[in-house]
Design an enzyme around this catalytic site. Structure first.
Site, PDB file in Angstrom:
ATOM      1  N   GLU A  26       0.823  -1.201   0.000  1.00  0.00           N
ATOM      2  CA  GLU A  26       0.000   0.000   0.000  1.00  0.00           C
ATOM      3  C   GLU A  26       0.867   1.265   0.000  1.00  0.00           C
ATOM      4  O   GLU A  26       0.591   2.236  -0.718  1.00  0.00           O
ATOM      5  CB  GLU A  26      -0.926   0.010   1.223  1.00  0.00           C
ATOM      6  CG  GLU A  26      -1.876  -1.174   1.282  1.00  0.00           C
ATOM      7  CD  GLU A  26      -1.321  -2.339   2.086  1.00  0.00           C
ATOM      8  OE1 GLU A  26      -2.117  -3.024   2.751  1.00  0.00           O
ATOM      9  OE2 GLU A  26      -0.083  -2.572   2.052  1.00  0.00           O
TER      10      GLU A  26
ATOM     11  N   CYS B 168      -2.439  -4.026   7.146  1.00  0.00           N
ATOM     12  CA  CYS B 168      -2.048  -4.244   8.533  1.00  0.00           C
ATOM     13  C   CYS B 168      -2.455  -3.042   9.388  1.00  0.00           C
ATOM     14  O   CYS B 168      -2.490  -1.899   8.926  1.00  0.00           O
ATOM     15  CB  CYS B 168      -0.558  -4.502   8.648  1.00  0.00           C
ATOM     16  SG  CYS B 168       0.515  -3.147   8.114  1.00  0.00           S
TER      17      CYS B 168
ATOM     18  N   SER C  60      21.024 -41.743 -10.175  1.00  0.00           N
ATOM     19  CA  SER C  60      19.809 -40.996 -10.539  1.00  0.00           C
ATOM     20  C   SER C  60      20.098 -39.804 -11.435  1.00  0.00           C
ATOM     21  O   SER C  60      19.170 -39.072 -11.781  1.00  0.00           O
ATOM     22  CB  SER C  60      19.098 -40.509  -9.272  1.00  0.00           C
ATOM     23  OG  SER C  60      19.935 -39.630  -8.544  1.00  0.00           O
TER      24      SER C  60
ATOM     25  N   TRP D 295      20.959 -38.362 -14.968  1.00  0.00           N
ATOM     26  CA  TRP D 295      19.829 -37.536 -14.584  1.00  0.00           C
ATOM     27  C   TRP D 295      18.567 -38.172 -15.099  1.00  0.00           C
ATOM     28  O   TRP D 295      18.483 -38.545 -16.267  1.00  0.00           O
ATOM     29  CB  TRP D 295      19.957 -36.111 -15.147  1.00  0.00           C
ATOM     30  CG  TRP D 295      21.088 -35.348 -14.569  1.00  0.00           C
ATOM     31  CD1 TRP D 295      22.277 -35.077 -15.154  1.00  0.00           C
ATOM     32  CD2 TRP D 295      21.137 -34.720 -13.275  1.00  0.00           C
ATOM     33  NE1 TRP D 295      23.079 -34.332 -14.329  1.00  0.00           N
ATOM     34  CE2 TRP D 295      22.392 -34.093 -13.160  1.00  0.00           C
ATOM     35  CE3 TRP D 295      20.257 -34.637 -12.204  1.00  0.00           C
ATOM     36  CZ2 TRP D 295      22.776 -33.396 -12.015  1.00  0.00           C
ATOM     37  CZ3 TRP D 295      20.633 -33.938 -11.083  1.00  0.00           C
ATOM     38  CH2 TRP D 295      21.878 -33.329 -10.995  1.00  0.00           C
TER      39      TRP D 295
ATOM     40  N   ARG E   7      12.798 -23.798  -4.976  1.00  0.00           N
ATOM     41  CA  ARG E   7      13.781 -23.517  -3.929  1.00  0.00           C
ATOM     42  C   ARG E   7      13.765 -22.029  -3.584  1.00  0.00           C
ATOM     43  O   ARG E   7      13.745 -21.649  -2.412  1.00  0.00           O
ATOM     44  CB  ARG E   7      15.184 -23.896  -4.398  1.00  0.00           C
ATOM     45  CG  ARG E   7      15.487 -25.371  -4.463  1.00  0.00           C
ATOM     46  CD  ARG E   7      16.960 -25.585  -4.788  1.00  0.00           C
ATOM     47  NE  ARG E   7      17.294 -26.981  -5.014  1.00  0.00           N
ATOM     48  CZ  ARG E   7      18.514 -27.429  -5.302  1.00  0.00           C
ATOM     49  NH1 ARG E   7      19.506 -26.569  -5.409  1.00  0.00           N
ATOM     50  NH2 ARG E   7      18.735 -28.716  -5.483  1.00  0.00           N
TER      51      ARG E   7
ATOM     52  N   THR F 107      20.841 -38.096   1.900  1.00  0.00           N
ATOM     53  CA  THR F 107      21.088 -37.358   0.662  1.00  0.00           C
ATOM     54  C   THR F 107      22.431 -36.654   0.706  1.00  0.00           C
ATOM     55  O   THR F 107      23.156 -36.596  -0.296  1.00  0.00           O
ATOM     56  CB  THR F 107      19.956 -36.342   0.421  1.00  0.00           C
ATOM     57  OG1 THR F 107      18.722 -37.044   0.274  1.00  0.00           O
ATOM     58  CG2 THR F 107      20.203 -35.513  -0.823  1.00  0.00           C
TER      59      THR F 107
ATOM     60  N   ARG G 276      20.101 -21.712  -8.077  1.00  0.00           N
ATOM     61  CA  ARG G 276      20.729 -21.326  -9.339  1.00  0.00           C
ATOM     62  C   ARG G 276      19.611 -21.194 -10.378  1.00  0.00           C
ATOM     63  O   ARG G 276      18.479 -21.563 -10.120  1.00  0.00           O
ATOM     64  CB  ARG G 276      21.750 -22.387  -9.784  1.00  0.00           C
ATOM     65  CG  ARG G 276      22.798 -22.684  -8.719  1.00  0.00           C
ATOM     66  CD  ARG G 276      23.826 -23.729  -9.170  1.00  0.00           C
ATOM     67  NE  ARG G 276      23.243 -25.036  -9.415  1.00  0.00           N
ATOM     68  CZ  ARG G 276      22.979 -25.927  -8.466  1.00  0.00           C
ATOM     69  NH1 ARG G 276      23.231 -25.652  -7.195  1.00  0.00           N
ATOM     70  NH2 ARG G 276      22.453 -27.104  -8.775  1.00  0.00           N
TER      71      ARG G 276
ATOM     72  N   GLY H 279      15.581 -38.147   0.160  1.00  0.00           N
ATOM     73  CA  GLY H 279      15.408 -39.501  -0.317  1.00  0.00           C
ATOM     74  C   GLY H 279      14.077 -40.087   0.098  1.00  0.00           C
ATOM     75  O   GLY H 279      13.248 -39.437   0.761  1.00  0.00           O
TER      76      GLY H 279
END
Length: 381
Positions: free
Chosen positions: A58, A84, A177, A179, A193, A205, A216, A301
């Site tokens: 605002e 607020c 894994s 990719w 993220r 992990t 990134r 995991g």
């Protein structure tokens, strides 16, 4: 309300929502809020909430109107969250609006913060300003589930990110894994993220992949914290996750010497209670909620992902599915064996989007979402 006025309100509120979305990575732990000031059918000021401690939406919109020498007296203000009405890091936005003397304020969603919770609307009405609420309310909630969750459930909104094959494998039997999904899907994951307050993983992990878990592919000036669930506090002190970003280690163990060394790398060791021989995950989420964490992005995991699901702490699944079949491999999550389908944990799909060559699926725990809707007075569809 006339049909024409309702249509206008929806149009301008969509613009305010777009402004709120533009600060997706910026405002935490504050909510993402957008504001548009309309005078005679034209936008004379617009803004979005800045970093915590900075001006709210605002105030940003009123500043822009002032810079344009625009007259806002008698205008209509569209804001995605109830203004607020308390002093925090900044003065109450409702005071700035009352001083500006608009004739009307249109609000998408009420503020669940107990320090506001209707007081903003009441103050505006007492000042003789007409107030309309509930315009695109659920769309506003979609932008701020973590804030509403923290205010009403005292814990963050949690999603688990998974990458799997068509036959539901996250890795081969040998653990490989990289990719399963393509570069576009991996880059897309960095958006999730970036919008979170914490990126959470488990010790397994860290030991198998030694990930950085940083952001990134996304431009952001606010970096989310990182967190590791590590029951016995076995994490290597040279793990790549320790790059100076604020990091939490949740453990049941006590090793003051190791904790002191890691503190020099901006790591906080948090001792929590034990549950079934492991870190009590409900206690972890409660601690995060008490420390201004709105949203948690989990990349872990099958064991930790399954444990979070078993504890009913997962609100949303973020699944990237690759168009490949690998046969025997590691499954998505590790859960107890069921004997009846009525025991299954059910989610509802809310989005399906191609991220070439893969597909991104989002599934939400319906009762968890319903609890947020109820908490802010939004009628369930």
């Amino acid at each position: 309300m006339s049909a024409g006025l309702a249509t206008d309100d929806t149009h301008w509120m969509h613009q305010a929502l777009g402004l709120a979305e533009s600060v997706m990575y910026l405002t935490a732990p504050n909510p993402r809020v957008g504001c548009v000031i309309v005078q005679h059918g034209c936008v004379v000021g617009a803004g979005a909430t800045q970093r915590a401690g900075g001006p709210h939406a605002e105030v940003m919109a009123l500043r822009q109107a002032s810079e344009r020498n625009a007259d806002v007296v008698g205008s209509t203000v569209y804001v995605t969250l109830e203004p607020c009405s308390h002093y925090g890091r900044t003065p109450p936005c409702v005071d700035a609006l009352i001083a500006a003397k608009p004739s009307r304020v249109v609000i998408a969603m009420s503020d669940p913060n107990p320090l506001v919770a209707g007081a903003g609307v009441r103050r505006l009405c007492e000042a003789g300003i007409q107030v309309t609420t509930g315009v695109l309310a659920e769309e506003a909630l979609v932008l701020n589930p973590g804030f509403v969750s923290r205010m009403t459930r005292q814990r963050p909104w949690v999603w688990v990110k998974l990458a799997a094959t068509l036959d539901g494998r996250i890795a081969l039997l040998n653990g490989k894994s990289q990719w399963i999904t393509g570069a576009a899907a991996r880059a897309d994951g960095h958006h999730w993220r970036a919008r979170s307050c914490v990126v959470l993983t488990g010790l397994g992990t860290i030991l198998s992949d030694d990930p950085q878990l940083n952001v990134r592919h996304v431009e952001t000036e606010r970096r989310p914290a990182k967190a590791v669930v590590d029951t016995r506090f076995d994490i290597p002190e040279n793990a790549r996750i320790f790059d100076g970003t604020r990091t939490f280690i949740f453990t049941t163990a006590t090793r003051a010497d190791k904790a002191a060394r890691l503190a020099q790398k901006n790591v906080q060791v948090v001792q929590v209670s034990e549950h079934a021989g492991r870190v009590d995950l409900a206690a972890v989420m409660q601690w995060l909620g008490q420390h201004d964490i709105n949203e948690v992005h989990v990349e872990a995991g099958a064991t930790l992902s399954g444990a979070l699901l078993e504890a009913s702490l997962v609100d949303e699944l973020l699944l990237y599915m690759a168009p490949m079949l690998v046969g025997e491999g590691l499954g998505l999550v590790r859960l107890p064996v069921l004997h009846n389908l009525s025991q299954a944990r059910r989610f509802e799909f809310i989005e399906s989007r191609p991220v070439a060559p893969d597909v991104r699926l989002r599934a939400r725990e319906a009762s968890h979402w319903g609890a947020l809707l109820d908490a802010v007075g939004i009628e369930r569809k």
